[in-house]
Design an enzyme around this catalytic site. Structure first.
Site, PDB file in Angstrom:
ATOM      1  N   CYS A   1      38.047  47.859  45.587  1.00 22.09           N
ATOM      2  CA  CYS A   1      38.785  47.310  46.721  1.00 22.09           C
ATOM      3  C   CYS A   1      39.897  48.275  47.144  1.00 22.09           C
ATOM      4  O   CYS A   1      39.620  49.357  47.651  1.00 22.09           O
ATOM      5  CB  CYS A   1      39.299  45.916  46.393  1.00 22.09           C
TER       6      CYS A   1
ATOM      7  N   HIS B   1      34.862  42.732  44.002  1.00 18.63           N
ATOM      8  CA  HIS B   1      35.537  42.250  42.799  1.00 18.63           C
ATOM      9  C   HIS B   1      34.516  41.506  41.929  1.00 18.63           C
ATOM     10  O   HIS B   1      33.474  41.064  42.403  1.00 18.63           O
ATOM     11  CB  HIS B   1      36.664  41.282  43.169  1.00 18.63           C
TER      12      HIS B   1
END
Length: 509
Positions: free
Chosen positions: A340, A441
Protein backbone atom coordinates in the site's frame (compact mmCIF):
# COMPACT_ATOMS: atom_id res chain seq x y z
CA UNK A 1 -38.11 6.05 16.92
CA UNK A 2 -37.08 2.72 18.42
CA UNK A 3 -38.79 1.46 21.55
CA UNK A 4 -35.79 0.82 23.79
CA UNK A 5 -37.72 -1.81 25.70
CA UNK A 6 -37.74 -3.94 22.55
CA UNK A 7 -34.04 -3.54 21.78
CA UNK A 8 -31.44 -6.16 22.65
CA UNK A 9 -29.46 -5.67 25.88
CA UNK A 10 -25.90 -4.38 25.85
CA UNK A 11 -22.84 -4.91 27.99
CA UNK A 12 -20.06 -2.30 28.03
CA UNK A 13 -16.36 -3.10 28.47
CA UNK A 14 -14.58 0.05 29.66
CA UNK A 15 -11.03 0.46 30.91
CA UNK A 16 -8.89 2.20 33.51
CA UNK A 17 -6.55 3.25 30.68
CA UNK A 18 -5.37 2.59 27.15
CA UNK A 19 -4.11 -0.88 26.24
CA UNK A 20 -5.42 -2.51 29.43
CA UNK A 21 -7.12 -5.30 27.47
CA UNK A 22 -10.60 -4.01 26.63
CA UNK A 23 -10.44 -5.38 23.08
CA UNK A 24 -9.33 -8.82 24.25
CA UNK A 25 -12.10 -8.99 26.87
CA UNK A 26 -14.70 -7.88 24.32
CA UNK A 27 -13.39 -10.43 21.80
CA UNK A 28 -13.52 -13.22 24.39
CA UNK A 29 -17.10 -12.34 25.33
CA UNK A 30 -18.16 -12.28 21.67
CA UNK A 31 -16.86 -15.82 21.11
CA UNK A 32 -18.16 -17.16 24.45
CA UNK A 33 -21.70 -15.84 23.93
CA UNK A 34 -21.67 -16.96 20.29
CA UNK A 35 -20.73 -20.46 21.51
CA UNK A 36 -23.79 -20.31 23.78
CA UNK A 37 -26.01 -19.73 20.77
CA UNK A 38 -26.57 -16.04 21.45
CA UNK A 39 -26.56 -13.81 18.39
CA UNK A 40 -23.97 -11.31 19.62
CA UNK A 41 -22.43 -8.31 17.85
CA UNK A 42 -19.51 -6.03 18.78
CA UNK A 43 -19.72 -2.25 18.83
CA UNK A 44 -17.41 0.71 19.37
CA UNK A 45 -18.87 4.16 18.78
CA UNK A 46 -15.57 5.78 17.91
CA UNK A 47 -12.27 4.12 17.12
CA UNK A 48 -8.99 5.99 16.64
CA UNK A 49 -6.65 3.76 14.69
CA UNK A 50 -4.85 3.44 11.38
CA UNK A 51 -5.44 -0.31 11.58
CA UNK A 52 -8.61 -0.68 9.52
CA UNK A 53 -10.27 -3.20 7.24
CA UNK A 54 -13.04 -3.60 4.68
CA UNK A 55 -16.56 -4.99 5.08
CA UNK A 56 -18.28 -7.24 2.51
CA UNK A 57 -20.04 -4.09 1.25
CA UNK A 58 -16.68 -2.48 0.48
CA UNK A 59 -16.81 -0.02 3.39
CA UNK A 60 -14.05 0.81 5.89
CA UNK A 61 -14.05 0.19 9.65
CA UNK A 62 -11.61 -0.48 12.48
CA UNK A 63 -9.95 -3.89 12.47
CA UNK A 64 -10.64 -4.40 16.18
CA UNK A 65 -14.37 -4.67 15.52
CA UNK A 66 -13.75 -6.77 12.39
CA UNK A 67 -11.83 -9.19 14.61
CA UNK A 68 -14.61 -9.16 17.20
CA UNK A 69 -17.21 -9.82 14.49
CA UNK A 70 -15.16 -12.80 13.36
CA UNK A 71 -15.09 -13.99 16.97
CA UNK A 72 -18.88 -13.65 17.05
CA UNK A 73 -19.09 -15.63 13.76
CA UNK A 74 -20.83 -12.81 11.90
CA UNK A 75 -19.90 -10.57 8.99
CA UNK A 76 -18.47 -7.18 9.97
CA UNK A 77 -20.69 -4.16 9.35
CA UNK A 78 -19.92 -0.45 9.69
CA UNK A 79 -22.66 -0.10 12.32
CA UNK A 80 -20.22 -1.94 14.60
CA UNK A 81 -17.78 0.99 14.30
CA UNK A 82 -19.70 3.96 12.94
CA UNK A 83 -16.91 6.50 13.53
CA UNK A 84 -13.28 5.75 12.68
CA UNK A 85 -10.59 8.39 13.17
CA UNK A 86 -7.39 7.74 11.22
CA UNK A 87 -4.59 9.98 12.54
CA UNK A 88 -2.70 11.84 9.81
CA UNK A 89 -0.74 14.09 12.19
CA UNK A 90 -0.36 14.77 15.90
CA UNK A 91 -3.41 17.03 15.86
CA UNK A 92 -5.54 15.84 12.93
CA UNK A 93 -7.34 12.77 11.63
CA UNK A 94 -9.32 11.61 8.65
CA UNK A 95 -12.91 11.03 9.75
CA UNK A 96 -14.50 7.85 8.38
CA UNK A 97 -18.26 7.93 9.02
CA UNK A 98 -20.23 4.73 8.44
CA UNK A 99 -17.46 3.37 6.27
CA UNK A 100 -16.92 6.39 4.03
CA UNK A 101 -13.92 8.69 4.32
CA UNK A 102 -14.48 12.40 4.79
CA UNK A 103 -11.99 15.24 4.99
CA UNK A 104 -9.22 15.54 7.54
CA UNK A 105 -10.30 17.25 10.74
CA UNK A 106 -8.42 18.85 13.61
CA UNK A 107 -9.31 17.90 17.17
CA UNK A 108 -11.07 21.23 17.68
CA UNK A 109 -13.06 20.89 14.44
CA UNK A 110 -14.03 17.35 15.38
CA UNK A 111 -15.37 18.47 18.77
CA UNK A 112 -17.74 20.86 17.01
CA UNK A 113 -19.30 17.87 15.24
CA UNK A 114 -19.73 15.71 18.34
CA UNK A 115 -23.51 16.14 18.76
CA UNK A 116 -24.18 15.09 15.17
CA UNK A 117 -21.70 12.22 15.35
CA UNK A 118 -23.14 10.97 18.63
CA UNK A 119 -26.58 10.82 17.00
CA UNK A 120 -25.07 8.76 14.17
CA UNK A 121 -23.39 6.46 16.69
CA UNK A 122 -26.64 5.95 18.61
CA UNK A 123 -28.57 5.19 15.43
CA UNK A 124 -25.97 2.59 14.45
CA UNK A 125 -26.18 0.98 17.89
CA UNK A 126 -29.97 0.85 17.69
CA UNK A 127 -29.77 -0.89 14.33
CA UNK A 128 -27.48 -3.53 15.81
CA UNK A 129 -29.79 -3.99 18.79
CA UNK A 130 -32.65 -4.59 16.37
CA UNK A 131 -30.72 -7.31 14.53
CA UNK A 132 -28.96 -9.16 17.35
CA UNK A 133 -29.69 -10.63 20.79
CA UNK A 134 -26.79 -8.91 22.55
CA UNK A 135 -24.29 -6.14 21.80
CA UNK A 136 -20.85 -6.01 23.44
CA UNK A 137 -19.77 -2.36 23.59
CA UNK A 138 -16.08 -1.53 23.82
CA UNK A 139 -14.89 1.77 25.26
CA UNK A 140 -11.75 3.73 24.44
CA UNK A 141 -8.75 4.69 26.55
CA UNK A 142 -9.57 5.52 30.15
CA UNK A 143 -13.24 5.96 30.97
CA UNK A 144 -12.29 8.52 33.64
CA UNK A 145 -10.46 11.24 31.72
CA UNK A 146 -12.16 14.13 33.50
CA UNK A 147 -10.95 16.75 30.99
CA UNK A 148 -12.43 14.79 28.08
CA UNK A 149 -15.69 13.60 29.64
CA UNK A 150 -17.84 16.52 28.44
CA UNK A 151 -17.01 15.57 24.83
CA UNK A 152 -16.60 11.79 25.22
CA UNK A 153 -19.06 9.78 23.11
CA UNK A 154 -17.46 6.37 23.38
CA UNK A 155 -17.41 5.46 27.08
CA UNK A 156 -20.07 6.34 29.66
CA UNK A 157 -22.19 8.48 27.35
CA UNK A 158 -22.90 5.55 25.04
CA UNK A 159 -23.20 3.11 27.98
CA UNK A 160 -25.78 5.40 29.56
CA UNK A 161 -27.65 5.72 26.27
CA UNK A 162 -27.82 1.92 26.00
CA UNK A 163 -28.48 1.41 29.73
CA UNK A 164 -25.55 -1.00 29.59
CA UNK A 165 -23.99 -2.56 32.69
CA UNK A 166 -20.26 -1.81 32.69
CA UNK A 167 -17.31 -4.16 33.18
CA UNK A 168 -14.22 -2.20 34.25
CA UNK A 169 -10.95 -3.70 32.96
CA UNK A 170 -7.63 -2.97 34.68
CA UNK A 171 -4.10 -4.10 33.78
CA UNK A 172 -2.05 -5.53 36.65
CA UNK A 173 1.03 -5.93 34.43
CA UNK A 174 1.45 -2.15 34.39
CA UNK A 175 1.52 -2.06 38.18
CA UNK A 176 -0.67 0.00 40.48
CA UNK A 177 -3.81 -2.01 39.76
CA UNK A 178 -5.42 -1.01 43.07
CA UNK A 179 -4.91 2.67 42.30
CA UNK A 180 -6.15 2.13 38.75
CA UNK A 181 -9.49 0.78 39.96
CA UNK A 182 -10.02 2.93 43.07
CA UNK A 183 -8.78 6.05 41.27
CA UNK A 184 -11.04 5.46 38.28
CA UNK A 185 -14.08 5.10 40.50
CA UNK A 186 -13.13 8.23 42.44
CA UNK A 187 -13.10 10.27 39.22
CA UNK A 188 -16.61 9.18 38.22
CA UNK A 189 -19.95 10.70 39.11
CA UNK A 190 -22.14 8.54 41.39
CA UNK A 191 -24.50 7.54 38.57
CA UNK A 192 -21.50 6.39 36.50
CA UNK A 193 -20.12 4.41 39.42
CA UNK A 194 -23.51 2.73 39.75
CA UNK A 195 -23.32 1.48 36.14
CA UNK A 196 -20.17 -0.52 36.95
CA UNK A 197 -21.21 -4.02 38.00
CA UNK A 198 -17.70 -5.34 38.52
CA UNK A 199 -14.09 -5.48 37.43
CA UNK A 200 -11.77 -7.79 35.50
CA UNK A 201 -8.06 -7.73 36.22
CA UNK A 202 -6.04 -8.47 33.11
CA UNK A 203 -2.50 -9.72 32.32
CA UNK A 204 -1.69 -11.38 35.63
CA UNK A 205 1.59 -13.28 35.96
CA UNK A 206 2.48 -15.70 38.74
CA UNK A 207 0.56 -17.66 41.35
CA UNK A 208 -3.01 -16.37 41.57
CA UNK A 209 -3.20 -17.52 45.21
CA UNK A 210 -0.88 -14.66 46.09
CA UNK A 211 -3.52 -12.20 44.92
CA UNK A 212 -6.48 -13.52 46.95
CA UNK A 213 -6.04 -10.83 49.59
CA UNK A 214 -5.91 -8.23 46.83
CA UNK A 215 -9.26 -9.36 45.43
CA UNK A 216 -10.84 -9.22 48.88
CA UNK A 217 -9.41 -5.73 49.49
CA UNK A 218 -10.75 -4.43 46.17
CA UNK A 219 -14.23 -5.83 46.76
CA UNK A 220 -14.36 -4.45 50.31
CA UNK A 221 -13.02 -1.04 49.30
CA UNK A 222 -15.08 -0.53 46.13
CA UNK A 223 -18.18 -2.62 46.71
CA UNK A 224 -17.69 -4.00 43.20
CA UNK A 225 -17.34 -7.68 42.35
CA UNK A 226 -14.04 -8.86 40.91
CA UNK A 227 -15.29 -11.25 38.23
CA UNK A 228 -11.88 -12.75 37.68
CA UNK A 229 -8.17 -12.34 37.14
CA UNK A 230 -7.22 -13.05 33.54
CA UNK A 231 -3.65 -14.41 33.29
CA UNK A 232 -1.07 -13.57 30.66
CA UNK A 233 -1.15 -15.91 27.67
CA UNK A 234 1.33 -16.87 24.95
CA UNK A 235 -0.19 -20.00 23.38
CA UNK A 236 -2.46 -18.02 21.03
CA UNK A 237 -2.50 -14.59 19.38
CA UNK A 238 -5.27 -12.02 19.21
CA UNK A 239 -4.73 -9.08 16.87
CA UNK A 240 -3.75 -5.88 18.64
CA UNK A 241 -6.04 -2.90 18.15
CA UNK A 242 -3.43 -0.24 17.50
CA UNK A 243 0.26 0.18 16.76
CA UNK A 244 1.06 1.25 20.34
CA UNK A 245 2.20 -2.37 20.78
CA UNK A 246 5.09 -1.72 18.38
CA UNK A 247 5.99 1.78 19.52
CA UNK A 248 9.64 2.70 20.02
CA UNK A 249 11.21 -0.58 18.85
CA UNK A 250 14.85 -0.78 19.85
CA UNK A 251 17.72 -0.75 17.38
CA UNK A 252 18.78 -4.35 16.76
CA UNK A 253 22.50 -5.06 16.93
CA UNK A 254 23.65 -7.17 13.97
CA UNK A 255 25.19 -9.75 16.31
CA UNK A 256 21.80 -10.18 18.03
CA UNK A 257 19.82 -10.82 14.83
CA UNK A 258 18.74 -14.42 14.65
CA UNK A 259 18.71 -15.85 11.11
CA UNK A 260 16.60 -16.00 9.05
CA UNK A 261 15.15 -12.54 9.69
CA UNK A 262 12.80 -10.08 8.00
CA UNK A 263 12.59 -6.37 8.90
CA UNK A 264 9.46 -4.21 8.85
CA UNK A 265 10.13 -0.47 9.05
CA UNK A 266 8.03 1.12 11.78
CA UNK A 267 6.92 4.26 9.90
CA UNK A 268 5.63 7.25 11.91
CA UNK A 269 2.13 6.78 10.43
CA UNK A 270 2.22 3.00 10.01
CA UNK A 271 -1.12 1.44 9.15
CA UNK A 272 -2.37 -2.15 9.17
CA UNK A 273 0.67 -3.47 11.02
CA UNK A 274 -1.28 -6.69 11.63
CA UNK A 275 -0.54 -7.54 7.98
CA UNK A 276 2.58 -9.19 9.37
CA UNK A 277 1.05 -11.35 12.10
CA UNK A 278 1.15 -14.45 9.85
CA UNK A 279 4.91 -13.98 9.41
CA UNK A 280 5.55 -13.39 13.10
CA UNK A 281 3.75 -16.66 13.83
CA UNK A 282 6.11 -18.77 11.71
CA UNK A 283 8.32 -20.97 13.88
CA UNK A 284 11.51 -20.62 11.83
CA UNK A 285 11.29 -16.94 10.87
CA UNK A 286 12.25 -13.94 12.99
CA UNK A 287 10.37 -10.70 12.37
CA UNK A 288 11.72 -7.36 13.62
CA UNK A 289 10.07 -3.94 13.60
CA UNK A 290 12.77 -1.30 13.12
CA UNK A 291 12.51 2.45 13.66
CA UNK A 292 16.02 3.73 14.31
CA UNK A 293 18.30 3.74 11.27
CA UNK A 294 20.66 0.77 11.15
CA UNK A 295 22.36 -1.57 8.62
CA UNK A 296 20.05 -4.04 6.90
CA UNK A 297 22.62 -6.57 5.68
CA UNK A 298 21.57 -9.36 8.05
CA UNK A 299 17.93 -9.35 6.87
CA UNK A 300 16.62 -11.62 4.11
CA UNK A 301 14.00 -9.00 3.22
CA UNK A 302 12.81 -5.53 4.20
CA UNK A 303 9.13 -4.58 4.14
CA UNK A 304 7.75 -1.06 3.81
CA UNK A 305 4.26 -1.23 5.36
CA UNK A 306 1.16 0.85 4.79
CA UNK A 307 1.06 4.49 5.85
CA UNK A 308 -1.71 7.00 6.59
CA UNK A 309 0.55 9.83 5.43
CA UNK A 310 2.70 8.54 2.59
CA UNK A 311 4.53 11.76 1.73
CA UNK A 312 5.34 12.57 5.38
CA UNK A 313 6.68 9.08 5.99
CA UNK A 314 8.61 9.14 2.70
CA UNK A 315 10.32 12.36 3.79
CA UNK A 316 11.01 10.72 7.16
CA UNK A 317 12.79 7.88 5.33
CA UNK A 318 14.92 10.48 3.54
CA UNK A 319 15.70 12.60 6.61
CA UNK A 320 16.46 9.66 8.91
CA UNK A 321 18.94 8.01 6.54
CA UNK A 322 16.71 5.02 5.88
CA UNK A 323 16.32 5.80 2.17
CA UNK A 324 20.08 5.64 1.57
CA UNK A 325 20.32 2.40 3.54
CA UNK A 326 17.41 0.83 1.65
CA UNK A 327 18.96 1.84 -1.68
CA UNK A 328 22.33 0.38 -0.68
CA UNK A 329 20.64 -2.81 0.56
CA UNK A 330 18.74 -3.14 -2.71
CA UNK A 331 21.82 -2.56 -4.88
CA UNK A 332 23.61 -5.32 -3.00
CA UNK A 333 20.86 -7.83 -3.79
CA UNK A 334 18.45 -7.34 -0.91
CA UNK A 335 14.73 -8.04 -1.28
CA UNK A 336 12.27 -5.17 -0.67
CA UNK A 337 8.47 -5.47 -0.50
CA UNK A 338 6.12 -2.51 -0.26
CA UNK A 339 2.48 -2.79 0.79
CA UNK A 340 0.00 0.00 0.00
CA UNK A 341 1.73 3.23 1.13
CA UNK A 342 5.02 1.35 1.14
CA UNK A 343 4.41 0.40 -2.49
CA UNK A 344 3.78 4.06 -3.34
CA UNK A 345 7.07 5.04 -1.64
CA UNK A 346 9.03 2.54 -3.75
CA UNK A 347 8.14 4.42 -6.94
CA UNK A 348 9.77 7.44 -8.56
CA UNK A 349 7.49 10.10 -7.11
CA UNK A 350 4.30 10.64 -5.11
CA UNK A 351 2.12 13.55 -6.25
CA UNK A 352 -0.50 15.18 -4.04
CA UNK A 353 -1.96 17.93 -6.23
CA UNK A 354 -5.02 18.53 -4.03
CA UNK A 355 -3.28 18.44 -0.65
CA UNK A 356 -5.05 15.30 0.61
CA UNK A 357 -2.23 14.56 3.06
CA UNK A 358 -0.94 18.06 3.71
CA UNK A 359 0.36 20.88 1.54
CA UNK A 360 -0.06 20.19 -2.21
CA UNK A 361 3.12 19.08 -3.91
CA UNK A 362 5.26 16.13 -4.96
CA UNK A 363 7.80 14.05 -3.07
CA UNK A 364 10.55 11.99 -4.77
CA UNK A 365 10.29 8.28 -4.07
CA UNK A 366 12.90 5.57 -3.52
CA UNK A 367 12.97 4.69 -7.25
CA UNK A 368 13.01 0.96 -6.59
CA UNK A 369 10.05 0.40 -8.94
CA UNK A 370 9.13 2.09 -12.27
CA UNK A 371 5.86 3.60 -11.02
CA UNK A 372 4.41 7.01 -10.17
CA UNK A 373 1.55 7.67 -7.75
CA UNK A 374 -0.99 10.47 -7.67
CA UNK A 375 -2.99 10.80 -4.47
CA UNK A 376 -6.64 11.44 -5.28
CA UNK A 377 -10.16 10.79 -4.07
CA UNK A 378 -12.30 8.75 -3.80
CA UNK A 379 -10.72 6.23 -1.47
CA UNK A 380 -10.50 2.67 -2.78
CA UNK A 381 -11.93 0.14 -0.30
CA UNK A 382 -12.30 -3.40 -1.62
CA UNK A 383 -12.21 -7.01 -0.57
CA UNK A 384 -9.88 -8.41 -3.21
CA UNK A 385 -9.30 -11.87 -4.65
CA UNK A 386 -6.06 -12.12 -6.61
CA UNK A 387 -3.68 -14.53 -8.32
CA UNK A 388 0.11 -14.53 -8.03
CA UNK A 389 1.53 -16.99 -10.52
CA UNK A 390 -0.44 -20.17 -9.84
CA UNK A 391 -1.40 -19.19 -6.29
CA UNK A 392 -4.71 -17.57 -5.39
CA UNK A 393 -5.20 -15.34 -2.36
CA UNK A 394 -7.59 -13.00 -0.58
CA UNK A 395 -6.90 -9.57 0.89
CA UNK A 396 -8.27 -6.06 0.99
CA UNK A 397 -7.38 -2.61 -0.35
CA UNK A 398 -7.67 0.73 1.46
CA UNK A 399 -5.91 3.57 -0.29
CA UNK A 400 -6.23 7.00 -1.80
CA UNK A 401 -4.23 7.17 -4.96
CA UNK A 402 -3.66 5.83 -8.43
CA UNK A 403 -0.33 4.23 -9.28
CA UNK A 404 0.79 4.02 -12.91
CA UNK A 405 3.43 1.55 -14.05
CA UNK A 406 5.52 2.66 -17.03
CA UNK A 407 7.79 -0.38 -17.15
CA UNK A 408 8.26 -3.71 -15.41
CA UNK A 409 5.52 -6.24 -14.78
CA UNK A 410 2.46 -6.30 -12.49
CA UNK A 411 2.84 -8.42 -9.39
CA UNK A 412 -0.74 -9.71 -9.17
CA UNK A 413 -3.81 -10.36 -11.28
CA UNK A 414 -6.96 -9.16 -9.52
CA UNK A 415 -9.90 -11.40 -10.36
CA UNK A 416 -12.59 -10.18 -7.94
CA UNK A 417 -13.37 -7.01 -5.97
CA UNK A 418 -16.26 -6.72 -3.51
CA UNK A 419 -17.85 -9.82 -4.97
CA UNK A 420 -17.70 -8.62 -8.60
CA UNK A 421 -15.56 -10.57 -11.08
CA UNK A 422 -12.95 -8.37 -12.75
CA UNK A 423 -9.71 -8.49 -14.71
CA UNK A 424 -7.19 -6.01 -13.33
CA UNK A 425 -3.51 -5.77 -12.54
CA UNK A 426 -2.01 -4.79 -9.20
CA UNK A 427 1.42 -3.81 -8.05
CA UNK A 428 4.75 -4.07 -9.74
CA UNK A 429 7.81 -6.30 -9.68
CA UNK A 430 11.28 -5.20 -10.79
CA UNK A 431 13.17 -6.91 -13.62
CA UNK A 432 15.37 -8.79 -11.13
CA UNK A 433 12.29 -9.72 -9.02
CA UNK A 434 13.98 -8.37 -5.88
CA UNK A 435 11.71 -5.35 -5.47
CA UNK A 436 7.94 -5.85 -5.30
CA UNK A 437 4.96 -3.73 -4.41
CA UNK A 438 1.23 -4.29 -3.98
CA UNK A 439 -1.85 -2.45 -2.74
CA UNK A 440 -3.22 -5.61 -1.09
CA UNK A 441 -3.36 -5.74 2.70
CA UNK A 442 -3.67 -9.18 4.29
CA UNK A 443 -1.18 -10.34 1.66
CA UNK A 444 0.27 -13.05 3.91
CA UNK A 445 -3.04 -14.39 5.23
CA UNK A 446 -3.23 -17.02 2.47
CA UNK A 447 -0.69 -19.81 3.17
CA UNK A 448 0.10 -20.33 -0.51
CA UNK A 449 0.92 -16.63 -0.96
CA UNK A 450 3.08 -16.49 2.17
CA UNK A 451 4.90 -19.62 1.00
CA UNK A 452 5.49 -18.19 -2.48
CA UNK A 453 6.90 -14.95 -1.07
CA UNK A 454 9.24 -16.82 1.29
CA UNK A 455 10.52 -18.87 -1.62
CA UNK A 456 11.02 -15.69 -3.66
CA UNK A 457 13.46 -14.38 -1.01
CA UNK A 458 15.30 -17.69 -0.73
CA UNK A 459 13.62 -19.14 2.33
CA UNK A 460 12.37 -22.36 0.77
CA UNK A 461 12.97 -24.36 3.94
CA UNK A 462 10.45 -22.46 6.09
CA UNK A 463 7.23 -24.38 6.45
CA UNK A 464 4.02 -22.36 6.29
CA UNK A 465 1.15 -23.91 8.19
CA UNK A 466 -2.05 -24.48 6.25
CA UNK A 467 -3.78 -23.11 9.34
CA UNK A 468 -3.28 -19.43 8.65
CA UNK A 469 -5.35 -16.31 8.18
CA UNK A 470 -9.04 -16.79 9.02
CA UNK A 471 -8.65 -20.41 10.15
CA UNK A 472 -5.79 -19.56 12.49
CA UNK A 473 -7.71 -16.64 13.97
CA UNK A 474 -10.73 -18.88 14.56
CA UNK A 475 -8.58 -21.38 16.45
CA UNK A 476 -7.15 -18.53 18.54
CA UNK A 477 -10.66 -17.27 19.36
CA UNK A 478 -11.56 -20.69 20.72
CA UNK A 479 -8.40 -20.81 22.81
CA UNK A 480 -9.04 -17.29 24.11
CA UNK A 481 -12.60 -18.23 25.08
CA UNK A 482 -11.42 -21.34 26.94
CA UNK A 483 -8.64 -19.40 28.70
CA UNK A 484 -11.03 -16.60 29.69
CA UNK A 485 -13.77 -18.91 30.99
CA UNK A 486 -11.22 -20.80 33.06
CA UNK A 487 -10.27 -17.67 35.00
CA UNK A 488 -13.29 -15.32 34.80
CA UNK A 489 -16.79 -16.08 36.10
CA UNK A 490 -18.77 -15.57 32.89
CA UNK A 491 -21.92 -16.94 34.51
CA UNK A 492 -21.76 -14.25 37.17
CA UNK A 493 -21.17 -11.62 34.49
CA UNK A 494 -24.23 -12.85 32.59
CA UNK A 495 -26.39 -12.70 35.70
CA UNK A 496 -25.13 -9.25 36.70
CA UNK A 497 -25.59 -7.87 33.18
CA UNK A 498 -29.03 -9.39 32.56
CA UNK A 499 -27.84 -11.41 29.58
CA UNK A 500 -30.42 -13.99 28.42
CA UNK A 501 -29.41 -17.43 29.64
CA UNK A 502 -31.32 -19.56 27.13
CA UNK A 503 -33.20 -19.35 23.85
CA UNK A 504 -36.61 -19.03 25.49
CA UNK A 505 -35.60 -15.76 27.14
CA UNK A 506 -34.42 -14.06 23.95
CA UNK A 507 -36.38 -11.74 21.73
CA UNK A 508 -37.25 -13.15 18.33
CA UNK A 509 -35.90 -10.61 15.87
Amino acid sequence: MNDKNKLAPCIAVLGTGSEVGKSVVATALCRIFANQGIRVAPYKAQNMSNNSGVTPEGLEMGRAQIVQAQAARIAPHVDMNPILLKPTSDVGSQVVLLGRAGENSSAVEYHHQKDRLFSEACAALDRLRNRYDLVVIEGAGSCAEVNLMPHDIVNFKIAEYADAPVLLVADIHRGGVFAQIVGTLACLAPHQQDLIVGTIINRFRGDIRLFTDGIEWLEDRTGKTVFGVHPWYSHFVIESEDSVVIENPARVSPENIVDPAVAVLRLPHISNFTDFDPLSGLTDLNLYFLEKHQPLDRFKAVILPGSKNTRFDLKWLMDSGWSDEISRYSRQGGHVLGICGGFQMMGRVVHDPHGLEGAPGSTPGLSLLPVETTLEAPKTTTLTRFVWGESEGWGYEIHMGRTVRDAGQPLLRVIEQNGAVCTKEDGCVSADARSMGTYVHGFFDTPAIADRWLRSIGLDHIEVSTLQGHDARDRDFEQLAAHFEQHVDVGQISASCRIPADESKRNDR
